[in-house]
Design an enzyme around this catalytic site. Structure first.
Site, PDB file in Angstrom:
ATOM      1  N   SER A 556       0.796  -1.076  -0.126  1.00 51.88           N
ATOM      2  CA  SER A 556      -0.160  -0.093  -0.107  1.00 51.88           C
ATOM      3  C   SER A 556       0.886   1.122  -0.071  1.00 51.88           C
ATOM      4  O   SER A 556       2.050   1.003   0.436  1.00 51.88           O
ATOM      5  CB  SER A 556      -0.917  -0.023   1.050  1.00 51.88           C
ATOM      6  OG  SER A 556      -1.772   1.224   1.370  1.00 51.88           O
ATOM      7  N   TYR A 569      -2.735  -0.892  10.491  1.00 51.80           N
ATOM      8  CA  TYR A 569      -2.958  -1.121   8.828  1.00 51.80           C
ATOM      9  C   TYR A 569      -1.743  -0.575   8.421  1.00 51.80           C
ATOM     10  O   TYR A 569      -0.883  -1.422   7.620  1.00 51.80           O
ATOM     11  CB  TYR A 569      -4.212  -0.567   8.220  1.00 51.80           C
ATOM     12  CG  TYR A 569      -4.363  -0.774   6.667  1.00 51.80           C
ATOM     13  CD1 TYR A 569      -4.649  -2.035   6.274  1.00 51.80           C
ATOM     14  CD2 TYR A 569      -3.757   0.269   5.930  1.00 51.80           C
ATOM     15  CE1 TYR A 569      -4.649  -2.125   4.810  1.00 51.80           C
ATOM     16  CE2 TYR A 569      -3.800  -0.152   4.506  1.00 51.80           C
ATOM     17  CZ  TYR A 569      -4.352  -1.249   4.107  1.00 51.80           C
ATOM     18  OH  TYR A 569      -4.430  -1.325   2.699  1.00 51.80           O
TER      19      TYR A 569
END
Length: 679
Positions: A556, A569
């Site tokens: 990400s 996350y």
């Protein structure tokens, strides 16, 4: 759309015959019908032959798969036939006998159908018929079993002369409804389509009944001590352990996809005393050995031999097989022969475990295994009545390295970029993972879709095609045993593994103070630990195969970009990002490339965003959830929303030949987020 009733009836008969494996093997045999149609030029009736074209399959045949030829011109070829030495020229001559555009390319067996004086002809490869055809006393058995209803035709390579031979035998035997072709199969005929089909089925069923009634009790001999089939769980675990090494060996000349079967017939064959002798004799029917090679590689060890010792012996046997095959080629090749097509086996038999078969595609590999199973059935029938006596290797070579076979191979479409590649994609039942699986399959890869939800995984796989293209499996990437089971399922389904995409993930949007230990552990278990477990299990396969490979992490932009309310996350994505660098450094010596992709938020089609993450991130940024994708797009340099397909495109590029020298790279797929630029 079918416009001719004769052709329509032929297609229907072909489909019925081809649907039952007792009648013929996949893509084996051919059928024909003769009839009339109006010549569009003269307006006069013209006699035509409709016959299954080259490379077609009876079970799935359509009218488009028929070759359509003029009978008067075909029969006129008899007067110009130059003889056996120049027989191949007749196939080129078929082009001058086509009616109109001619439909499919005529096969080598066209002459048989044209010259036999019957309106409908079937040429098939039933196990029962080939058992008689390959028995040492097949001619006498034919007379005993069928009387004057079926004639014997000595072995002859398919072609124009064989058509002349069968036509002459039919003319000399008016009571005959068909013939057994030595070493090959059967041909039957009739005045109507129904009569031809009935003749074919009568020959097949009569042969099968005779074999069942008269066969010796143990055609393959007594059971060998130590060669019994292993218990299923142990058997399949050993198969999964051996598969990567075997695939690497059989891919010495070119990469191959595999198929595994532990069918009872295979396991029983490998327990019997005669299996080494019979395996060495190889297959006989041309359709069989063209797909299985002239003989298999047989592991000559009991089933309970350790994996390590089995692997060591497989390496020795593979070297011997290649030398033997080179010798076979050298003994029979002439200056005009096509170049050797590779010396690796296509069938590998492992006592106690089963059979591995290989090909350029999963379908080809599966069909090769089915053909060898046909060969086992043939050997059982022949040995039960007589002695199995296939055609000799010189004849096999003449067919395997036939110029016409070479021409057929040359007509095959160019392989897709990821042909022969086998991919495992985690979290692939939806969103980014599904888009990746779809793109990889479209580029020719075989794909295993792993997901927590088995039903969704299977549905996603079914959307990509048959199980020759993709399968869906259940896997929790946080569970070490389930991860290993997923990798084992991959190697048993397709023979090995080349490409792994660590995509499984989830996210909980919470601030530091709201994040619980359970929140932290869940996200790290799925993405950091899960990626580690998948990569570790996959790396064992990649190293054993010695074929290189790719591992791709879907990380990400958050692995670099620091945003609010996202501690767990983003931290685990940073963990994944560094795994890329660590594994690239470690696995490079094995030819394995490890790369990562850093997407921005992918809203559309995302399971993560639909599961509540989207609403929470929208709240953080103060926008409506349905506008979150637009919001992300507007903060990028390119002002474009990132879609699952954009990530899939990047995965394909990383795994393509164009980036064969790239490892340890992270590719941003974020439409340009300056704060996430790589530094």
């Amino acid at each position: 759309m079918t416009t001719n009733p004769t052709a329509a009836a032929l297609v229907a008969r072909s489909n019925r015959l081809g649907a039952d494996p007792k009648n013929t093997n996949y893509a084996g045999g051919n059928t024909s019908a003769k009839g009339t149609e109006t010549d569009p030029v003269t307006g006069e009736p013209v006699e035509l032959l409709w016959v299954k074209g080259s490379g077609g399959d009876l079970g799935t045949l359509t009218e488009a798969g028929l070759a359509v030829l003029r009978l008067d011109r075909l029969r006129a070829l008899v007067d110009v036939y130059p003889g056996l030495d120049r027989e191949d020229e007749m196939v080129a001559a078929f082009d001058y006998t086509l009616h109109g555009k001619g439909g499919a390319a005529p096969s080598i067996d066209t002459a048989m159908h044209a010259l036999v004086d019957a309106a409908h002809v079937d040429h098939l490869h039933p196990d029962s018929g080939i058992a008689i055809a390959t028995a040492a006393d097949g001619e006498a058995l034919t007379a005993t079993i069928f009387g004057d209803r079926v004639a014997w035709v000595p072995w002859r390579r398919p072609g124009f002369q064989l058509g002349l031979d069968i036509a002459a035998i039919k003319a000399a035997n008016p009571a005959a409804i068909g013939c057994v072709l030595g070493g090959h199969g059967i041909t039957a005929w009739g005045a109507t389509s129904e009569e031809a089909e009935a003749s074919s089925l009568w020959i097949i069923d009569t042969a099968a009944a005779y074999i069942a009634a008269h066969s010796t009790p143990e055609p393959f001999g007594a059971e060998l001590a130590g060669f019994a089939a292993l218990p299923e769980t142990i058997r399949r675990a050993k198969a999964a352990a051996l598969a990567p090494t075997i695939r690497g060996l059989v891919s010495t000349d070119r990469a191959q996809v595999g198929h595994f079967t532990d069918a009872p017939e295979v396991l029983d064959f490998l327990t019997r005393a005669e299996h080494p002798r019979l395996a060495a004799l190889g297959t006989s029917c041309p359709d069989h050995f063209l797909r299985t090679k002239v003989k298999p590689l047989l592991l000559d060890l009991p089933g309970d031999t350790s994996v390590e010792d089995s692997i060591a012996r497989l390496h020795e046997l593979h070297a011997a097989y290649r030398a033997d095959y080179q010798g076979y080629y050298d003994r029979h090749a002439t200056p005009d022969s096509p170049a050797i097509r590779g010396a690796d086996p296509l069938i590998v038999l492992v006592p106690g475990v089963g059979m591995f078969s290989y090909g350029a595609t999963k379908q080809t590999a599966r069909v090769a295994g089915e053909f060898y199973l046909n060969a086992i059935n043939v050997m059982r029938g022949a040995e039960g009545l007589s002695t199995y006596a296939p055609i000799d290797e010189a004849e096999k070579f003449r067919i395997e390295y036939w110029a016409l076979e070479e021409a057929k191979l040359a007509r095959l479409p160019k392989p897709k970029p990821l042909a022969t590649r086998i991919a495992l994609v985690t979290g692939a039942a939806s969103g980014i993972g599904k888009a990746i699986a779809t793109r990889l399959a479209a580029e020719g890869a075989c794909v295993v879709i792993a997901d927590l939800d088995l039903t969704k995984a299977q549905d996603a796989a079914a959307a990509l095609g048959t199980t020759d293209v993709a399968i869906g499996i259940q896997a929790d990437v946080t569970d070490e045993a389930q991860v290993q089971a997923a990798v084992d399922a991959c190697v048993l389904a397709f023979g090995g593994l080349d490409l792994v995409v660590n995509n499984a993930g989830l996210s909980l949007s919470k601030s530091l103070l709201e994040t619980t230990v359970a929140d932290w552990d869940l996200q790290h278990n799925v993405m950091a630990k899960g990626s580690f477990l998948v990569s570790r299990a996959a790396a064992r396969v990649l190293i054993d195969q010695k074929l290189g490979g790719d591992i791709v992490y879907i990380s990400s932009k958050n692995s670099i970009f620091a945003g609010p309310n996202n501690i767990a996350y983003s931290a685990t994505k940073a963990d994944q990002a560094h795994q890329v660098r660590l594994l690239a450094a470690e696995l490079g010596e094995h030819g394995v490339k490890v790369n990562g992709i850093n997407p921005d938020g992918v809203v559309r089609g995302s399971g993560i965003f639909a599961g509540g993450w989207g609403a929470k991130r929208a709240a953080v940024y103060g926008v409506a959830e349905e506008d979150l994708g637009k919001y992300y797009a507007q903060r990028t340099l390119l002002k474009r929303e990132v879609l699952p397909e954009n990530v899939a495109n990047a995965v394909f590029v990383l795994c393509s030949a164009d980036l064969s020298h790239t490892t340890g790279l992270h590719i941003p797929v974020d439409a340009g987020v300056a704060a996430a630029f790589l530094r």
